[in-house]
Design a protein around this motif. Sequence first.
Motif, PDB file in Angstrom:
ATOM      1  N   UNK A   9       0.785  -1.329  -0.085  1.00 18.96           N
ATOM      2  CA  UNK A   9       0.064  -0.043   0.081  1.00 18.96           C
ATOM      3  C   UNK A   9       0.788   1.280   0.084  1.00 18.96           C
ATOM      4  N   UNK A  10       0.346   2.421   0.223  1.00 23.05           N
ATOM      5  CA  UNK A  10       1.014   3.632  -0.101  1.00 23.05           C
ATOM      6  C   UNK A  10       2.421   3.856   0.763  1.00 23.05           C
ATOM      7  N   UNK A  11       2.244   3.283   2.018  1.00 21.64           N
ATOM      8  CA  UNK A  11       3.309   3.636   2.886  1.00 21.64           C
ATOM      9  C   UNK A  11       4.037   2.208   3.073  1.00 21.64           C
ATOM     10  N   UNK A  12       3.769   1.196   2.495  1.00 25.73           N
ATOM     11  CA  UNK A  12       4.275  -0.428   2.684  1.00 25.73           C
ATOM     12  C   UNK A  12       4.183  -0.772   4.041  1.00 25.73           C
ATOM     13  N   UNK A  13       2.843  -0.483   4.394  1.00 25.16           N
ATOM     14  CA  UNK A  13       2.759  -0.796   5.860  1.00 25.16           C
ATOM     15  C   UNK A  13       1.649  -2.246   5.658  1.00 25.16           C
ATOM     16  N   UNK A  14       1.322  -2.310   4.622  1.00 25.18           N
ATOM     17  CA  UNK A  14       0.353  -3.550   4.045  1.00 25.18           C
ATOM     18  C   UNK A  14       0.422  -3.886   2.919  1.00 25.18           C
ATOM     19  N   UNK A  15       0.091  -4.973   2.639  1.00 27.87           N
ATOM     20  CA  UNK A  15       0.322  -5.742   0.999  1.00 27.87           C
ATOM     21  C   UNK A  15      -1.079  -5.971   0.560  1.00 27.87           C
ATOM     22  N   UNK A  28      -3.335  -7.271   3.415  1.00 31.02           N
ATOM     23  CA  UNK A  28      -2.908  -7.975   4.548  1.00 31.02           C
ATOM     24  C   UNK A  28      -1.668  -7.327   5.248  1.00 31.02           C
ATOM     25  N   UNK A  29      -1.340  -7.303   6.556  1.00 35.79           N
ATOM     26  CA  UNK A  29      -0.506  -6.731   7.232  1.00 35.79           C
ATOM     27  C   UNK A  29       1.001  -7.335   6.946  1.00 35.79           C
ATOM     28  N   UNK A  31       3.539  -9.453   4.307  1.00 46.18           N
ATOM     29  CA  UNK A  31       3.704  -9.696   3.035  1.00 46.18           C
ATOM     30  C   UNK A  31       3.772 -11.216   2.584  1.00 46.18           C
ATOM     31  N   UNK A  32       4.158 -11.882   3.678  1.00 47.23           N
ATOM     32  CA  UNK A  32       4.272 -13.446   3.385  1.00 47.23           C
ATOM     33  C   UNK A  32       2.750 -13.919   3.227  1.00 47.23           C
ATOM     34  N   UNK A  33       1.986 -13.459   4.333  1.00 50.08           N
ATOM     35  CA  UNK A  33       0.590 -13.983   3.951  1.00 50.08           C
ATOM     36  C   UNK A  33      -0.078 -13.577   2.904  1.00 50.08           C
ATOM     37  N   UNK A  34       0.319 -12.262   2.438  1.00 48.53           N
ATOM     38  CA  UNK A  34      -0.257 -11.917   1.156  1.00 48.53           C
ATOM     39  C   UNK A  34       0.188 -12.635  -0.141  1.00 48.53           C
ATOM     40  N   UNK A  35       1.460 -13.050  -0.219  1.00 49.33           N
ATOM     41  CA  UNK A  35       2.037 -14.060  -1.145  1.00 49.33           C
ATOM     42  C   UNK A  35       1.438 -15.133  -1.246  1.00 49.33           C
ATOM     43  N   UNK A  46      -5.584 -21.571 -12.781  1.00 43.44           N
ATOM     44  CA  UNK A  46      -4.755 -21.862 -13.753  1.00 43.44           C
ATOM     45  C   UNK A  46      -5.066 -21.918 -14.937  1.00 43.44           C
ATOM     46  N   UNK A  47      -4.521 -21.480 -16.235  1.00 43.03           N
ATOM     47  CA  UNK A  47      -3.145 -21.064 -16.198  1.00 43.03           C
ATOM     48  C   UNK A  47      -3.115 -19.331 -15.523  1.00 43.03           C
ATOM     49  N   UNK A  48      -2.006 -19.228 -14.931  1.00 39.51           N
ATOM     50  CA  UNK A  48      -2.122 -17.798 -14.406  1.00 39.51           C
ATOM     51  C   UNK A  48      -0.652 -17.424 -13.853  1.00 39.51           C
ATOM     52  N   UNK A  49      -0.397 -16.214 -13.625  1.00 40.90           N
ATOM     53  CA  UNK A  49       1.029 -15.648 -13.387  1.00 40.90           C
ATOM     54  C   UNK A  49       0.633 -14.673 -12.097  1.00 40.90           C
ATOM     55  N   UNK A  50       1.850 -14.757 -11.378  1.00 42.18           N
ATOM     56  CA  UNK A  50       1.956 -13.973  -9.967  1.00 42.18           C
ATOM     57  C   UNK A  50       2.966 -13.190 -10.126  1.00 42.18           C
ATOM     58  N   UNK A  51       2.933 -11.729  -9.798  1.00 39.68           N
ATOM     59  CA  UNK A  51       4.108 -10.995  -9.784  1.00 39.68           C
ATOM     60  C   UNK A  51       3.998 -10.444  -8.253  1.00 39.68           C
ATOM     61  N   UNK A  52       5.240 -10.634  -7.643  1.00 38.16           N
ATOM     62  CA  UNK A  52       5.460  -9.987  -6.396  1.00 38.16           C
ATOM     63  C   UNK A  52       6.284  -8.822  -6.391  1.00 38.16           C
ATOM     64  N   UNK A  53       5.735  -7.785  -5.721  1.00 36.69           N
ATOM     65  CA  UNK A  53       6.474  -6.509  -5.933  1.00 36.69           C
ATOM     66  C   UNK A  53       7.265  -6.185  -4.614  1.00 36.69           C
ATOM     67  N   UNK A  54       8.377  -5.388  -4.536  1.00 39.29           N
ATOM     68  CA  UNK A  54       8.695  -5.217  -3.327  1.00 39.29           C
ATOM     69  C   UNK A  54       8.231  -3.566  -2.843  1.00 39.29           C
TER      70      UNK A  54
END
Length: 66
Positions: A9-15, A28-29, A31-35, A46-54
């Motif tokens: 989110x805006x301040x990287x306090x949530x995902x 989600x509070x 990142x691991x749970x969001x992933x 499926x078929x699908x793609x997942x992009x994980x951002x920092x």
Amino acid sequence: MKTYSVVPNKDAAGWYVKIENVAPTDLYDNKEIAVEKAEELARKNKPSKLFIHDKHHEVEDEKSFK
């Protein structure tokens, strides 16, 4: 192929888990749970793609589910 993203989110306090780069579906509070949740959605649709951002909104990982 559906695309899913985990983005901070805006301040990287949530995902957010986003589908097809539209409005976020869940916040989600932790990142691991969001992933985990995004991977679960991607596997079910499926078929699908997942992009994980920092915290800087740059893609740090990409996964494909076939």
